[in-house]
Design an enzyme around this catalytic site. Structure first.
Site, PDB file in Angstrom:
ATOM      1  N   LEU A   1     -48.671 -70.507   1.318  1.00 36.32           N
ATOM      2  CA  LEU A   1     -48.200 -71.449   2.339  1.00 36.32           C
ATOM      3  C   LEU A   1     -46.786 -71.115   2.814  1.00 36.32           C
ATOM      4  CD1 LEU A   1     -49.556 -74.749   0.749  1.00 36.32           C
ATOM      5  CD2 LEU A   1     -50.597 -73.370   2.558  1.00 36.32           C
ATOM      6  N   SER A   2     -46.387 -69.873   2.676  1.00 41.78           N
ATOM      7  CA  SER A   2     -45.109 -69.381   3.218  1.00 41.78           C
ATOM      8  C   SER A   2     -43.894 -70.025   2.576  1.00 41.78           C
ATOM      9  CB  SER A   2     -45.065 -69.580   4.747  1.00 41.78           C
ATOM     10  OG  SER A   2     -46.155 -68.967   5.371  1.00 41.78           O
ATOM     11  N   SER A   3     -43.974 -70.322   1.279  1.00 45.65           N
ATOM     12  CA  SER A   3     -42.806 -70.909   0.618  1.00 45.65           C
ATOM     13  C   SER A   3     -41.619 -69.951   0.646  1.00 45.65           C
ATOM     14  CB  SER A   3     -43.141 -71.284  -0.826  1.00 45.65           C
ATOM     15  OG  SER A   3     -43.576 -70.151  -1.568  1.00 45.65           O
TER      16      SER A   3
ATOM     17  N   GLY B   1     -46.396 -69.716  -4.429  1.00 44.74           N
ATOM     18  CA  GLY B   1     -47.553 -68.901  -4.753  1.00 44.74           C
ATOM     19  C   GLY B   1     -48.859 -69.446  -4.232  1.00 44.74           C
TER      20      GLY B   1
ATOM     21  N   ASP C   1     -44.962 -65.081   8.956  1.00 47.07           N
ATOM     22  CA  ASP C   1     -44.537 -66.299   8.271  1.00 47.07           C
ATOM     23  C   ASP C   1     -43.174 -66.765   8.761  1.00 47.07           C
ATOM     24  OD1 ASP C   1     -46.867 -65.966   6.896  1.00 47.07           O
ATOM     25  OD2 ASP C   1     -45.963 -65.811   4.913  1.00 47.07           O
TER      26      ASP C   1
END
Length: 306
Positions: free
Chosen positions: A51-53, A48, A98
């Protein structure tokens, strides 16, 4: 999970949909015989945080299955499956940036992406620079509807502009239809058109190591996300302003918005001092701590042999 019953989960298990969706689509499109596996997931990417988790989790799942099944996939095909999984199983109508960044990046380079054909080009980041990431810890959930509403706004604006993409439009085209666009749709269209123009300008600034140009473009991009796209928040705005007060090359929010992180491009010798400055400024303004960190552009995801 049972590989013969790859159905979306809900509640506390909803995060598994990023894995389940990839497995289901790999089974449909690339790996008919999914290998059974035991997997442990370990990550230091905050969820969240913009950062493209989610893309990292999707890509790691696809890479593991490809490795175990012996079915090779090129990064673009893999990215398309991961994007589709996010659409269908996580209910997030995301773009493909992403997933391609996670899979196609090159060390010490930015990645120029053309979404028309998913072609990419690495762009060298000037030597002696580092990135400082500051997570506001304001959590965004892109599946909660706001992200989808921004996309719907853009699609509505395109219908009025009689175009299937902002890519071929200039601000003159948007201005010409201002009477037909309400104020919200006009601002959404203005953000899309000007942000795409900034991409090309930023590549040129990177290639010529034009720090003034980089700083101006990053600041303009943040202002557009804040004012025209309305996806920023006070915490993000404060960190961006603080970074420029400190004296960075440039700073802006990153990710889908509604919280998440800022990124600051800074001279490497000043990076640690910037980390402390941002943490102090945030603590003073909001009464809670954050933990900014220094990072650099790395290579794309890969399998590391045991």
């Amino acid at each position: 999970m049972d590989l013969s019953d790859l159905q979306p989960r809900s509640g506390e298990q909803a995060w598994l949909n990023y894995c389940i969706g990839v497995l289901a689509l790999l089974q449909e499109e690339a790996v008919p015989e999914l290998p059974g596996l035991d997997a442990t997931i370990s990550s230091d990417i905050p969820a969240g945080a913009g950062l493209s988790s989610s893309a990292a989790l999707e890509t790691a799942t696809a890479l593991a299955v490809s490795e175990l099944s012996g079915v090779e996939m090129d990064p673009v095909a893999r990215a398309r499956i991961c994007q589709k999984a996010e659409h269908l199983y996580a209910n997030v109508p995301c773009g493909i940036m992403d997933q391609l960044a996670v899979g196609c990046s090159m060390e010490d380079h930015a990645l120029l992406l053309d979404c028309r054909d998913c072609s990419t080009r690495p762009v060298p980041i000037p030597a002696g620079t580092a990135l400082v990431v500051a997570d506001t810890r304001v959590k965004h959930a892109l599946g909660d509807g706001e992200y989808r509403r921004r996309r719907e706004d853009c699609e509505a604006a395109l219908r009025i502009l009689e175009s299937d993409s902002f890519r071929g439009l200039a601000m003159a085209d948007v201005e010409a239809c201002r009477g037909d666009l309400d104020e919200r749709l006009f601002r959404r269209a203005r953000h899309a058109v000007t942000e795409m123009a900034r991409v090309g300008q930023f590549v040129a600034a990177l290639e010529s190591a034009d720090e003034t140009g980089m700083g101006r473009l990053l600041r303009e991009g943040h202002a557009s996300l804040r004012d025209d796209f309305e996806v920023s928040c006070p915490e993000l705005d404060h960190l961006v302003d603080a970074a420029y007060d400190f004296g960075v090359i440039g700073a802006r929010m990153t990710g889908g918005g509604f919280g998440g992180s800022t990124i600051s491009l800074v001279h490497r010798e000043s990076a640690d001092a910037l980390v402390q400055y941002l943490a102090d400024q945030f603590q003073q303004a909001f009464g809670r701590g954050i933990a900014p960190f220094v990072t650099e552009a790395s290579a794309g995801a890969s399998v590391i042999p045991a």
